[in-house]
Design an enzyme around this catalytic site. Structure first.
Site: not given
Length: 398
Positions: A70, A149, A177, A197-199, A235, A322
């Site tokens: 993110g 969040n 979120q 964000s994937g997590h 990559t 964070c």
């Protein structure tokens, strides 16, 4: 056994996501940019993941750029807007954004940009009239969260976007979120950039994406090779991207389950408010994410609550992961103008589709005695209103 109620910090990787990733770590390990068919198969898997993610957010596959997180997406969107509108030197955001947006804006202020930080009310909601008053022809971008969040409060995204567009500004939404918890239909929205964000929805850490509306001018943040149609060099994290795509499929299939998650969340809130005196829900009365509650336990230090919950095997938080190394009260709750008795005793519980009624029952069994024990040790109580008011005033003007 660990009871994990900190899903706004990160989520467990779904077993189906992990299974989808493994072949791209051990068997299909080719470089997707290679000319041979071994790499070509990997490139096709990336495209499939792009289509899966686009379906979840209601976008075109060509509008999806894969990123690492993110923070990268937020930085890329804001910096791109400023680069494509070089004569516009004004940014609008809010006081309750994630640290990656607030710290970027502070950096940009040092570079000569003017930043307006919109306030929120005691329920965590924006004032659209304040936004409209702040907009000018010099505004390059309006950047706001979809949902906070810490409190889960959902902002009026479409109304914000409509106002931004009326002044010719670009509109960026940090939806880290929100994705996987609420339906998104970006093709029918006013959003120009959207970060995810994937997590946060059961994909691995180190995966994310930035939505860029078709036709919006874009300047890449990471300069490198031709990857992502020359929009993000480097990559590709193939296994992570495949996992992100699978997580998007599962999130889409389980969106309806968010109502059950909300029911559990509501049960948690109602029981704590009933069982433990001097408690309140921060952000209550505003639209909120179905999985999030931020509960204030007055006259108790939040860190003490977390330590005692941890001893019971229960994971929660007192704010954003964070900023968890800071002893300062949450900037989100401070911006809401909440009193000191609430600022230091607020705990966020964030659920997921894997949270069970038994886990919530266990929390409800241990939380009242924890609160009672800590209140008995606390030097503060309801009679300390004068000192609390003074401390609140000091923090408000800090």
């Amino acid at each position: 056994m660990t009871i994990y109620l900190d899903n706004n910090a990160t989520t467990r990787v779904d077993e189906q996501v992990f299974a989808a990733m493994v072949p791209f770590l051990t068997e299909f390990y080719g470089n997707p940019s290679s000319m041979h068919s071994f790499g070509g198969r990997v490139a096709q898997s990336i495209q499939t993941a792009r289509e899966q993610l686009a379906d979840l957010i209601g976008a075109l596959p060509s509008e999806v750029i894969f990123t690492s997180c993110g923070t990268e997406g937020n930085n890329t969107a804001i910096r791109s807007a400023l680069a494509t509108l070089p004569d516009h030197r004004h940014i609008i955001t809010t006081q309750v954004e994630h640290a990656c947006v607030l710290n970027l804006c502070k950096t940009l202020e040092k570079q000569g940009y003017r930043v307006t930080y919109l306030s929120v009310d005691s329920k965590g909601m924006l004032d659209l009239m304040e936004l409209e008053a702040a907009l000018t022809g010099d505004t390059a971008i309006v950047s706001t969260m979809y949902a906070n969040n810490e409190t889960g409060v959902i902002f009026p995204v479409e109304e914000i976007g409509t106002l931004a567009k009326s002044y010719g500004a670009l509109f960026h939404v940090d939806a880290v979120q929100a994705v996987g918890k609420v339906p998104l239909h970006l093709q029918a929205s006013s959003v120009d950039f959207l970060t995810l964000s994937g997590h946060k929805f059961h994909a691995p850490k180190g995966t994310g994406a930035l939505y860029v509306r078709r036709g919006v001018r874009f300047r890449p943040h990471l300069i490198g090779g031709h990857q992502e149609r020359n929009r993000r060099g480097g990559t590709e994290n193939v296994a992570g991207i495949v996992g992100l795509g699978q997580a998007a499929v599962l999130a889409q299939a389980n969106l309806g389950q968010m109502e059950s998650v909300k029911t559990l969340r509501d049960r948690l809130e109602e029981a704590i408010l009933q069982l433990i005196p001097d408690t309140t829900v921060n952000g209550q009365g505003s639209p909120r994410l179905p999985n999030t509650t931020n509960i204030a336990f007055k006259y108790i230090e939040g860190e003490a609550i977390l330590l005692m919950l941890d001893r019971e095997g229960i994971c929660a938080s007192s704010g954003s992961a964070c900023t968890s190394d800071s002893l300062e009260p949450s900037h989100v709750l401070r911006s809401m103008g909440l009193p000191y008795s609430i600022l230091h005793g607020s705990i966020r519980f964030s659920l997921s589709r894997f949270t069970t009624p038994a886990e919530i029952g266990r929390l409800l069994a241990v939380m009242p005695p924890i609160a009672a024990k800590l209140r008995a040790l606390s030097p503060f109580n309801a009679e300390d209103q004068g000192w609390i008011a003074e401390r609140t005033e000091a923090l408000t003007h800090k």
